[in-house]
Design a protein around this motif. Structure first.
Motif, PDB file in Angstrom:
ATOM      1  N   ASP A 116      52.874  43.697  38.036  1.00  0.00           N
ATOM      2  CA  ASP A 116      52.699  42.853  36.847  1.00  0.00           C
ATOM      3  C   ASP A 116      52.652  41.367  37.187  1.00  0.00           C
ATOM      4  O   ASP A 116      51.990  40.586  36.494  1.00  0.00           O
ATOM      5  CB  ASP A 116      53.816  43.121  35.832  1.00  0.00           C
ATOM      6  CG  ASP A 116      53.663  44.489  35.184  1.00  0.00           C
ATOM      7  OD1 ASP A 116      52.562  45.074  35.276  1.00  0.00           O
ATOM      8  OD2 ASP A 116      54.639  44.974  34.597  1.00  0.00           O
ATOM      9  N   SER A 117      53.329  40.988  38.254  1.00  0.00           N
ATOM     10  CA  SER A 117      53.281  39.577  38.651  1.00  0.00           C
ATOM     11  C   SER A 117      51.881  39.163  39.079  1.00  0.00           C
ATOM     12  O   SER A 117      51.566  37.965  39.074  1.00  0.00           O
ATOM     13  CB  SER A 117      54.265  39.301  39.788  1.00  0.00           C
ATOM     14  OG  SER A 117      55.583  39.450  39.313  1.00  0.00           O
ATOM     15  N   CYS A 118      51.039  40.135  39.424  1.00  0.00           N
ATOM     16  CA  CYS A 118      49.658  39.781  39.816  1.00  0.00           C
ATOM     17  C   CYS A 118      48.908  39.157  38.639  1.00  0.00           C
ATOM     18  O   CYS A 118      48.100  38.239  38.846  1.00  0.00           O
ATOM     19  CB  CYS A 118      48.914  41.007  40.324  1.00  0.00           C
ATOM     20  SG  CYS A 118      49.476  41.558  41.933  1.00  0.00           S
ATOM     21  N   ALA A 119      49.157  39.653  37.420  1.00  0.00           N
ATOM     22  CA  ALA A 119      48.459  39.076  36.258  1.00  0.00           C
ATOM     23  C   ALA A 119      48.909  37.630  36.051  1.00  0.00           C
ATOM     24  O   ALA A 119      48.088  36.747  35.754  1.00  0.00           O
ATOM     25  CB  ALA A 119      48.725  39.911  35.009  1.00  0.00           C
ATOM     26  N   ILE A 120      50.198  37.374  36.218  1.00  0.00           N
ATOM     27  CA  ILE A 120      50.707  36.009  36.062  1.00  0.00           C
ATOM     28  C   ILE A 120      50.187  35.126  37.208  1.00  0.00           C
ATOM     29  O   ILE A 120      49.822  33.970  36.998  1.00  0.00           O
ATOM     30  CB  ILE A 120      52.263  35.997  36.034  1.00  0.00           C
ATOM     31  CG1 ILE A 120      52.815  37.010  35.019  1.00  0.00           C
ATOM     32  CG2 ILE A 120      52.792  34.590  35.766  1.00  0.00           C
ATOM     33  CD1 ILE A 120      52.432  36.778  33.588  1.00  0.00           C
ATOM     34  N   ALA A 121      50.151  35.700  38.405  1.00  0.00           N
ATOM     35  CA  ALA A 121      49.638  34.942  39.556  1.00  0.00           C
ATOM     36  C   ALA A 121      48.190  34.538  39.317  1.00  0.00           C
ATOM     37  O   ALA A 121      47.785  33.427  39.654  1.00  0.00           O
ATOM     38  CB  ALA A 121      49.749  35.782  40.832  1.00  0.00           C
ATOM     39  N   TYR A 122      47.417  35.430  38.721  1.00  0.00           N
ATOM     40  CA  TYR A 122      46.013  35.091  38.458  1.00  0.00           C
ATOM     41  C   TYR A 122      45.913  33.893  37.520  1.00  0.00           C
ATOM     42  O   TYR A 122      45.075  33.016  37.688  1.00  0.00           O
ATOM     43  CB  TYR A 122      45.244  36.291  37.886  1.00  0.00           C
ATOM     44  CG  TYR A 122      43.788  35.943  37.695  1.00  0.00           C
ATOM     45  CD1 TYR A 122      42.880  36.099  38.728  1.00  0.00           C
ATOM     46  CD2 TYR A 122      43.350  35.370  36.503  1.00  0.00           C
ATOM     47  CE1 TYR A 122      41.560  35.709  38.581  1.00  0.00           C
ATOM     48  CE2 TYR A 122      42.032  34.966  36.345  1.00  0.00           C
ATOM     49  CZ  TYR A 122      41.137  35.144  37.390  1.00  0.00           C
ATOM     50  OH  TYR A 122      39.843  34.748  37.244  1.00  0.00           O
ATOM     51  N   LEU A 123      46.783  33.859  36.505  1.00  0.00           N
ATOM     52  CA  LEU A 123      46.760  32.743  35.556  1.00  0.00           C
ATOM     53  C   LEU A 123      47.081  31.424  36.245  1.00  0.00           C
ATOM     54  O   LEU A 123      46.515  30.386  35.925  1.00  0.00           O
ATOM     55  CB  LEU A 123      47.817  32.950  34.457  1.00  0.00           C
ATOM     56  CG  LEU A 123      47.613  34.082  33.468  1.00  0.00           C
ATOM     57  CD1 LEU A 123      48.851  34.195  32.593  1.00  0.00           C
ATOM     58  CD2 LEU A 123      46.385  33.820  32.621  1.00  0.00           C
ATOM     59  N   LEU A 124      48.026  31.472  37.156  1.00  0.00           N
ATOM     60  CA  LEU A 124      48.559  30.239  37.728  1.00  0.00           C
ATOM     61  C   LEU A 124      47.898  29.858  39.041  1.00  0.00           C
ATOM     62  O   LEU A 124      47.853  28.681  39.392  1.00  0.00           O
ATOM     63  CB  LEU A 124      50.076  30.398  37.943  1.00  0.00           C
ATOM     64  CG  LEU A 124      50.879  30.544  36.643  1.00  0.00           C
ATOM     65  CD1 LEU A 124      52.311  30.960  36.953  1.00  0.00           C
ATOM     66  CD2 LEU A 124      50.848  29.247  35.851  1.00  0.00           C
ATOM     67  N   LYS A 125      47.432  30.834  39.767  1.00  0.00           N
ATOM     68  CA  LYS A 125      46.897  30.569  41.106  1.00  0.00           C
ATOM     69  C   LYS A 125      45.744  31.525  41.409  1.00  0.00           C
ATOM     70  O   LYS A 125      45.834  32.398  42.287  1.00  0.00           O
ATOM     71  CB  LYS A 125      48.036  30.750  42.136  1.00  0.00           C
ATOM     72  CG  LYS A 125      48.093  29.623  43.157  1.00  0.00           C
ATOM     73  CD  LYS A 125      49.330  29.698  43.997  1.00  0.00           C
ATOM     74  CE  LYS A 125      49.165  29.070  45.364  1.00  0.00           C
ATOM     75  NZ  LYS A 125      48.400  27.841  45.441  1.00  0.00           N
TER      76      LYS A 125
END
Ligand SMILES: [Ca+2]
Length: 306
Positions: A236-245
């Motif tokens: 799930d952190s991959c989706a947040i990572a995509y948003l931020l980086k």
């Protein structure tokens, strides 16, 4: 720069808990609303977990409870991965229920999206039931959705069945509605989740870093999304990572559809990387990630939490 307004739809879930902490403490994201959906464990448990996480993170984002069952298929459950409660391994305080809205998740999402001055990005990190219901019930929201950045699917094989990834497998019909919505979509699925790994030595760093790192350390000891020695998968952190980086990822803009009738393959994301179907691309698919840079980003992001 203004903080980017987002709504997170989630089923916590150990890897959800981590992703939520990163999002809530990011200086670049404005988490306007969190909605819960039946997924890793049932709706009552995921909503209770979400409220316990809000208390833990000491944030005031409203939470709205959503769909308790998938649109058509029977619920599946991932308590073998996340433990009986969905977040086994850490003693959370009892939640403050005042953050829980009376509104249904779908109504609350509509309100937030329609009332927002800037377009809102939806970040579903569970099955897509709530998002499908939103798009079907209130199609007028589409014009104020910037994009949907979701965790789910795979260009190759699955983790719930041979070919299907859990979030899509858990509600394939809902996924079909979302993938065919025409809204710009980003799919961060197993291709990157399988490489977004945290190892025992990383988790030792997290343990002594701060309160969140310590909580994550304890959840990780119970998490069965991978093994400690071979790395834990931070899906799930991959989706947040995509948003931020987003530069951590390699993407392909291509056509994706969801298999609904395959006897053995229901819930598979069919990702047409070679253009065999002659369809217009509808998804930016994350096909690769820089695992070293991801891990560095991940640890630095947890450092910003409480
Ligand atoms: Ca999840």
């Amino acid at each position: 720069m203004n903080k980017r307004p987002i709504i997170i739809d989630t089923d916590p879930g150990i890897d959800d808990a981590v992703a939520l902490g990163i999002a809530l403490y990011s200086e670049d994201l404005d988490v306007r609303l969190i909605t819960t959906v039946n997924g890793n464990v049932n709706l009552e448990k995921v909503t209770y977990n979400m409220l316990r996480l809000m208390k833990f993170f000491n944030k005031q984002t409203p939470v709205a409870k959503g769909a308790g069952t998938p649109l058509i298929v029977e619920p599946v459950d991932a308590s073998d991965i996340h433990g009986e409660t969905g977040m086994d391994g850490y003693e959370f305080e009892e939640p403050d229920n005042s953050l829980l809205l009376d509104e249904h998740a779908v109504t609350a999402m509509r309100r937030e999206i329609i009332e927002s001055k800037e377009p809102v990005t939806l970040v579903p990190i569970g099955p897509l039931t709530n998002i499908a219901l939103l798009l079907r019930t209130y199609p007028e929201v589409t014009k104020n959705i910037e994009e949907i950045v979701l965790m789910g699917g795979s260009t190759s094989r699955g983790n719930s069945s041979v070919m299907a990834e859990f979030n899509i497998y858990a509600d394939p019909e809902a996924a079909k509605i979302v993938f065919s919505s025409g809204i710009p979509l980003v799919m961060a699925g197993l291709d990157v989740g399988w490489k977004a790994l945290v190892y025992p030595e990383d988790s030792e760093i997290l343990r002594d870093m701060n309160k969140t790192g310590n909580m994550i350390y304890h959840l990780f000891k119970k998490y069965r999304g991978g093994s400690f020695n071979h790395g834990l998968k931070m899906y799930d952190s991959c989706a947040i990572a995509y948003l931020l980086k987003p530069d951590l990822f390699e993407t392909a803009h291509t056509f994706v559809d969801v298999e609904l009738t395959g006897e053995l393959t229901k819930g598979t994301t069919v990702v047409d990387l070679k253009g065999k179907m002659n369809k217009e691309p509808n998804v930016n698919v994350c096909i690769d990630i820089d695992p070293v840079a991801f891990k560095k980003w991940f640890i630095e992001s947890i450092r910003k939490c409480n």
